[in-house]
Every structure is written in C-alpha cells, then in structure tokens.
Scaffold this motif. Structure first.
Motif, PDB file in Angstrom:
ATOM      1  N   THR A  99     -55.783   2.065  11.420  1.00  0.00           N
ATOM      2  CA  THR A  99     -57.201   2.128  11.787  1.00  0.00           C
ATOM      3  C   THR A  99     -57.720   0.742  12.149  1.00  0.00           C
ATOM      4  OG1 THR A  99     -57.853   1.812   9.503  1.00  0.00           O
ATOM      5  CG2 THR A  99     -57.793   4.083  10.294  1.00  0.00           C
ATOM      6  N   GLY A 100     -58.924   0.730  12.724  1.00  0.00           N
ATOM      7  CA  GLY A 100     -59.552  -0.544  13.043  1.00  0.00           C
ATOM      8  C   GLY A 100     -60.797  -0.336  13.869  1.00  0.00           C
ATOM      9  N   THR A 101     -61.414  -1.466  14.223  1.00  0.00           N
ATOM     10  CA  THR A 101     -62.629  -1.406  15.025  1.00  0.00           C
ATOM     11  C   THR A 101     -62.463  -2.289  16.256  1.00  0.00           C
ATOM     12  OG1 THR A 101     -63.567  -3.257  13.800  1.00  0.00           O
ATOM     13  CG2 THR A 101     -64.145  -1.052  13.028  1.00  0.00           C
ATOM     14  N   VAL A 102     -63.248  -1.963  17.287  1.00  0.00           N
ATOM     15  CA  VAL A 102     -63.262  -2.786  18.499  1.00  0.00           C
ATOM     16  C   VAL A 102     -64.708  -3.171  18.783  1.00  0.00           C
ATOM     17  CG1 VAL A 102     -62.671  -2.923  20.945  1.00  0.00           C
ATOM     18  CG2 VAL A 102     -61.252  -1.566  19.403  1.00  0.00           C
ATOM     19  N   ARG A 103     -64.971  -4.476  18.844  1.00  0.00           N
ATOM     20  CA  ARG A 103     -66.332  -4.957  19.107  1.00  0.00           C
ATOM     21  C   ARG A 103     -66.330  -6.019  20.201  1.00  0.00           C
ATOM     22  NH1 ARG A 103     -68.253  -6.806  13.369  1.00  0.00           N
ATOM     23  NH2 ARG A 103     -66.027  -7.237  13.197  1.00  0.00           N
ATOM     24  N   ALA A 127     -67.379  -9.648  21.706  1.00  0.00           N
ATOM     25  CA  ALA A 127     -67.561 -10.975  21.108  1.00  0.00           C
ATOM     26  C   ALA A 127     -68.985 -11.501  21.291  1.00  0.00           C
ATOM     27  CB  ALA A 127     -66.567 -11.961  21.702  1.00  0.00           C
ATOM     28  N   SER A 128     -69.596 -11.233  22.445  1.00  0.00           N
ATOM     29  CA  SER A 128     -70.891 -11.846  22.756  1.00  0.00           C
ATOM     30  C   SER A 128     -71.982 -11.449  21.772  1.00  0.00           C
ATOM     31  CB  SER A 128     -71.298 -11.490  24.190  1.00  0.00           C
ATOM     32  OG  SER A 128     -71.279 -10.076  24.350  1.00  0.00           O
ATOM     33  N   ASP A 129     -72.027 -10.162  21.401  1.00  0.00           N
ATOM     34  CA  ASP A 129     -73.118  -9.709  20.525  1.00  0.00           C
ATOM     35  C   ASP A 129     -72.657  -8.853  19.352  1.00  0.00           C
ATOM     36  OD1 ASP A 129     -72.300  -7.561  21.932  1.00  0.00           O
ATOM     37  OD2 ASP A 129     -74.224  -7.142  22.909  1.00  0.00           O
ATOM     38  N   GLY A 130     -71.331  -8.650  19.217  1.00  0.00           N
ATOM     39  CA  GLY A 130     -70.816  -7.879  18.084  1.00  0.00           C
ATOM     40  C   GLY A 130     -71.004  -6.377  18.225  1.00  0.00           C
ATOM     41  N   MET A 131     -71.406  -5.915  19.424  1.00  0.00           N
ATOM     42  CA  MET A 131     -71.655  -4.488  19.618  1.00  0.00           C
ATOM     43  C   MET A 131     -70.341  -3.689  19.567  1.00  0.00           C
ATOM     44  SD  MET A 131     -73.619  -2.588  22.743  1.00  0.00           S
ATOM     45  CE  MET A 131     -72.179  -2.277  23.733  1.00  0.00           C
ATOM     46  N   PRO A 132     -70.304  -2.580  18.798  1.00  0.00           N
ATOM     47  CA  PRO A 132     -69.097  -1.731  18.781  1.00  0.00           C
ATOM     48  C   PRO A 132     -68.864  -1.155  20.168  1.00  0.00           C
ATOM     49  CG  PRO A 132     -70.596  -1.149  16.989  1.00  0.00           C
ATOM     50  CD  PRO A 132     -71.356  -2.069  17.906  1.00  0.00           C
ATOM     51  N   LEU A 133     -67.596  -1.115  20.580  1.00  0.00           N
ATOM     52  CA  LEU A 133     -67.256  -0.630  21.918  1.00  0.00           C
ATOM     53  C   LEU A 133     -66.616   0.760  21.823  1.00  0.00           C
ATOM     54  CD1 LEU A 133     -65.750  -3.964  23.307  1.00  0.00           C
ATOM     55  CD2 LEU A 133     -67.947  -2.952  23.974  1.00  0.00           C
ATOM     56  N   ALA A 134     -67.226   1.724  22.488  1.00  0.00           N
ATOM     57  CA  ALA A 134     -66.689   3.091  22.488  1.00  0.00           C
ATOM     58  C   ALA A 134     -65.725   3.273  23.654  1.00  0.00           C
ATOM     59  CB  ALA A 134     -67.832   4.095  22.587  1.00  0.00           C
ATOM     60  N   GLY A 135     -64.806   4.217  23.512  1.00  0.00           N
ATOM     61  CA  GLY A 135     -63.899   4.579  24.605  1.00  0.00           C
ATOM     62  C   GLY A 135     -62.883   3.506  24.958  1.00  0.00           C
ATOM     63  N   ASP A 177     -64.103   5.680  18.991  1.00  0.00           N
ATOM     64  CA  ASP A 177     -65.254   6.601  19.015  1.00  0.00           C
ATOM     65  C   ASP A 177     -66.542   5.814  19.296  1.00  0.00           C
ATOM     66  OD1 ASP A 177     -65.953   5.323  16.669  1.00  0.00           O
ATOM     67  OD2 ASP A 177     -65.406   6.990  15.353  1.00  0.00           O
ATOM     68  N   GLU A 178     -67.695   6.473  19.154  1.00  0.00           N
ATOM     69  CA  GLU A 178     -68.973   5.828  19.506  1.00  0.00           C
ATOM     70  C   GLU A 178     -69.284   4.637  18.589  1.00  0.00           C
ATOM     71  OE1 GLU A 178     -69.859   9.393  16.854  1.00  0.00           O
ATOM     72  OE2 GLU A 178     -68.508   8.908  18.528  1.00  0.00           O
ATOM     73  N   ASN A 179     -68.625   4.585  17.413  1.00  0.00           N
ATOM     74  CA  ASN A 179     -68.835   3.451  16.503  1.00  0.00           C
ATOM     75  C   ASN A 179     -67.795   2.339  16.705  1.00  0.00           C
ATOM     76  OD1 ASN A 179     -71.023   4.742  15.167  1.00  0.00           O
ATOM     77  ND2 ASN A 179     -69.523   6.004  14.067  1.00  0.00           N
ATOM     78  N   GLY A 180     -66.992   2.491  17.746  1.00  0.00           N
ATOM     79  CA  GLY A 180     -65.956   1.488  18.021  1.00  0.00           C
ATOM     80  C   GLY A 180     -64.783   1.573  17.064  1.00  0.00           C
ATOM     81  N   VAL A 181     -64.620   2.734  16.407  1.00  0.00           N
ATOM     82  CA  VAL A 181     -63.541   2.897  15.423  1.00  0.00           C
ATOM     83  C   VAL A 181     -62.382   3.691  16.030  1.00  0.00           C
ATOM     84  CG1 VAL A 181     -62.931   3.906  13.169  1.00  0.00           C
ATOM     85  CG2 VAL A 181     -65.166   2.817  13.500  1.00  0.00           C
ATOM     86  N   PHE A 182     -61.168   3.236  15.789  1.00  0.00           N
ATOM     87  CA  PHE A 182     -59.996   4.022  16.198  1.00  0.00           C
ATOM     88  C   PHE A 182     -59.139   4.343  14.983  1.00  0.00           C
ATOM     89  CE2 PHE A 182     -58.551  -0.381  16.378  1.00  0.00           C
ATOM     90  CZ  PHE A 182     -57.296  -0.313  15.799  1.00  0.00           C
ATOM     91  N   THR A 183     -58.453   5.478  15.040  1.00  0.00           N
ATOM     92  CA  THR A 183     -57.544   5.905  13.969  1.00  0.00           C
ATOM     93  C   THR A 183     -56.334   6.551  14.611  1.00  0.00           C
ATOM     94  OG1 THR A 183     -59.449   6.374  12.573  1.00  0.00           O
ATOM     95  CG2 THR A 183     -57.352   7.300  11.862  1.00  0.00           C
ATOM     96  N   MET A 184     -55.152   6.175  14.138  1.00  0.00           N
ATOM     97  CA  MET A 184     -53.930   6.804  14.648  1.00  0.00           C
ATOM     98  C   MET A 184     -53.059   7.239  13.479  1.00  0.00           C
ATOM     99  SD  MET A 184     -52.051   7.649  17.321  1.00  0.00           S
ATOM    100  CE  MET A 184     -52.068   6.644  18.820  1.00  0.00           C
ATOM    101  N   ASP A 185     -52.679   8.512  13.517  1.00  0.00           N
ATOM    102  CA  ASP A 185     -51.729   9.042  12.548  1.00  0.00           C
ATOM    103  C   ASP A 185     -50.340   8.804  13.135  1.00  0.00           C
ATOM    104  OD1 ASP A 185     -50.764  10.318  10.329  1.00  0.00           O
ATOM    105  OD2 ASP A 185     -51.082  12.341  11.117  1.00  0.00           O
TER     106      ASP A 185
END
Lengths: 162, 196
Positions: A66-70, A72-80, A106-114
């Motif tokens: 798992t993890g998040t994608v944001r 750098a400029s403003d820390g906004m979570p990136l979807a898709g 997802d819309e919160n910038g979170v990914f999960t892989m099983d």
C-alpha cells in the motif's frame, strides 16, 4: 599563537554557519506547504517492465503493498495515478511477467495491491514500485521488509510536475 | 600422531566444510528459486567453505600430509575458488542482470555487494599474481607479503558479505564457518609475520 588562529577560525566558521542556518530558516517557512519530492532509490528500476497491465491482484495474493501518491508543490493527493509493483515472491522471480502488475490510486491518492508473499532475493527481502505517470517525473522505489515474515509493506510517493 | 586424533581432525574439517552446505540445502527459500539461482548461491557457499582450507593447507596444519602435497592442494583449491567466484557471479547475472551490473559498478543498494565484489577482485588478483610469480621473478618475501595481504582482503570481504546476506545459509553454520575462516587466516598470518 596557534590557539588564537583556531579561535578566529572557529568564530568565523560558527558565524557563517549561524548566518546560513538563520537565513535558510527565514526562507523555508515561505514554502512550508510543499513536500519534499520522493527520490528514486538505487536499484529501484531493476527488472522493471514498461506497461505492465493493471490487475486486480498479482497471482494468488496474500501480501499487501500500500501507499499514497501526492503532489510535491502543495501535497495534494493524486487520484488515478498508475503504480507498477513487482518483487521476488513465493510465486515467481522479479523478472517473470506474472510477478508484475499495476494499479491506480483512488480519490484519496491511496493505492493497494494484493500480491504473493515477498521472499528474500539477492540478499534482501524487498519490493519494487514505479510511479509512471504523464505530467510527473517517474520515480522508482525499492523498500525493504523489516522481516521476511512481514505481510505488508508501505511506500509513499511525492511527485514533481515535469 | 595417533590414528584417533588424525581421524578426529579430518572429521572435524569435513564437518566444518559440509555442514553449512547441507544446512543450506534445507533452506525454505530454495523452493522459490530457479536452478541457476540455486547453483549461483551454492557456488558462493562452497567458495566460503574452500576459504577455510587455504590457510590450513598453506600452514600445513593437517596431519599426514607432506608439505609439498599441501602446497599442491592449496594451488588446486585456489583454482577451484576462482571457478566458484565465476559460477557465483555469472549465475547471479543470468538470474538478474541489472542487480549484478549495479554490484559490479559499486552502485548497488545492498550494503553487502561492495564487500563481495572487492573480495572477487582480490581473488582474481591473487590468481594472476600466482600465475605470474615465476615469470616476474617475485621474491619469496614479497610474494608472501602480497599473497597474505590479498588473502586478508578476500577473507574479510567474503565473511562480511556472507554475514550481511539474508539468503539460503542457515544462521549458526554460517556464523561458525565465518569464524573458523577468520581464525585460521589469523593463525597463518601470525605464523608468517610474527614468528616468535
């Protein structure tokens, strides 16, 4: 005589160091909202396969990446955002096509892989992740498991706009 | 020397050499590896085991072996060591080329690679020096000094490399073999350079 020189040097060094710290301290708060971009890790891109397909899970699953994608400029979570994941697991080698898979945040910038359980290979239990997205610099990560018994691993991306 | 004592010494040496290989044969990691990767790993373990023989043969510490015969075996084991290093590196290269290229270029993320690659170059340097010793007419004292320096680099590099790796070697047999290699090398070095 000798001690005099050292003292003067010490004062000059300390003075300039204090000045540097003080000035940079004044500058940093001005862009405090930005996040430090995630640098590519050494060996992160090893055995990467461009355009690995988006999959629901890699193989039989059982291990969670798992993890998040944001941004750098403003820390906004990136979807898709497309994140490719691969590792040496109980089901295959890093180079095997079946050991690779991609997922989207997802819309919160979170990914999960099983994915199958990661096992030590080339001396360390580790996984690989790639953020491969248009408009952002590509980043490759190679996080380590603290113990080979670990059932999950987290890796976060902070991306820089190209 | 009594036959019992001779038997015990040979038995202990055989155990020290074979136990780590045997224990690694039971590693659960083997089931997830391809044959070439398994061979590469075992070549590394065999290389470490052969390292134990070298100072023992160089110092002729084994019972019932003439000095001449010990030297000859030392040479043969040296050649075998070069072959083990080659099998280890080539096998790993076939398994995962980018990881081995990173290691050889000293840019690998794994901290043990630099130790292994340094030991590899020291093994090659030793082989080249040994092959050219007569041709270059290297004097015995210089030869011993250079050979021992390289041997120390090989032993330290290999032992640190092995200890840092999370691989097929079983924990206790790995520690024991590494300790024996270091002790045997230290004894031989002391005998050569600190004659009392």
């Amino acid at each position: 005589m000798r001690s005099n020189i050292i003292t003067r040097r010490a004062i000059l060094t300390a003075g300039s160091a204090a000045l540097t710290v003080g000035v940079s301290g004044l500058i940093v708060p001005a862009k405090a909202q930005g996040l430090a971009p995630t640098p590519t890790m050494r060996g992160g891109s090893n055995n990467y396969r461009p355009n690995a397909p988006i999959v629901e899970r890699i193989g039989g699953g059982g291990f969670t990446m798992t993890g998040t994608v944001r941004r750098a400029s403003d820390g906004m979570p990136l979807a898709g955002q497309r994140i490719q994941i691969w590792a040496h697991t109980t089901e295959g080698h890093e180079r095997d096509e079946r050991s690779h898979g991609a997922t989207l945040t997802d819309e919160n910038g979170v990914f999960t892989m099983d994915m199958p359980q990661i096992v030590p290979a080339f001396g360390q239990a580790h996984g690989h992740l790639a953020s491969e997205n248009e408009g952002f610099e590509t980043v490759f990560l190679r996080p380590l498991l603290d113990s080979p018994d670990q059932k999950s691993l987290t890796a976060d991306f902070v991306l820089v706009t190209v | 020397m009594g036959a019992t004592r001779t038997g015990l010494i040979w038995g202990a040496l055989a155990t020290a050499l074979c136990a780590p290989l045997l224990a690694a044969g039971f590693s659960p990691l083997l089931q997830y590896r391809q044959p070439i990767y398994i061979i590469a790993g075992f070549a590394g373990i065999a290389g470490l085991a052969l390292l134990l023989l070298q100072p023992i043969l160089a110092g002729n510490y084994l019972p019932d072996i003439s000095a001449k015969r010990a030297r000859k075996i030392h040479k043969i084991i040296g050649i075998a060591l070069v072959l083990m290093v080659l099998a280890h590196v080539i096998g790993l290269w076939i398994t995962s080329p980018p990881d081995v290229i990173d290691a050889l270029l000293f840019r690998s993320p794994t901290p043990f690679s630099i130790w292994g690659v340094t030991a590899m170059w020291a093994v090659f340097a030793t082989a080249i020096l040994a092959a050219l010793r007569r041709k270059l007419r290297i004097r015995l004292h210089s030869w011993r000094y250079a050979h021992m320096m390289l041997a120390v680099i090989i032993v330290i590099g290999t032992v640190v490399h092995a200890l840092m790796i999370d691989g097929t070697m079983e924990f206790y047999t790995k520690i024991a073999l590494c300790a024996l290699v270091v002790v045997a090398t230290a004894i031989r070095a002391k005998q050569l350079f600190f004659k009392s």
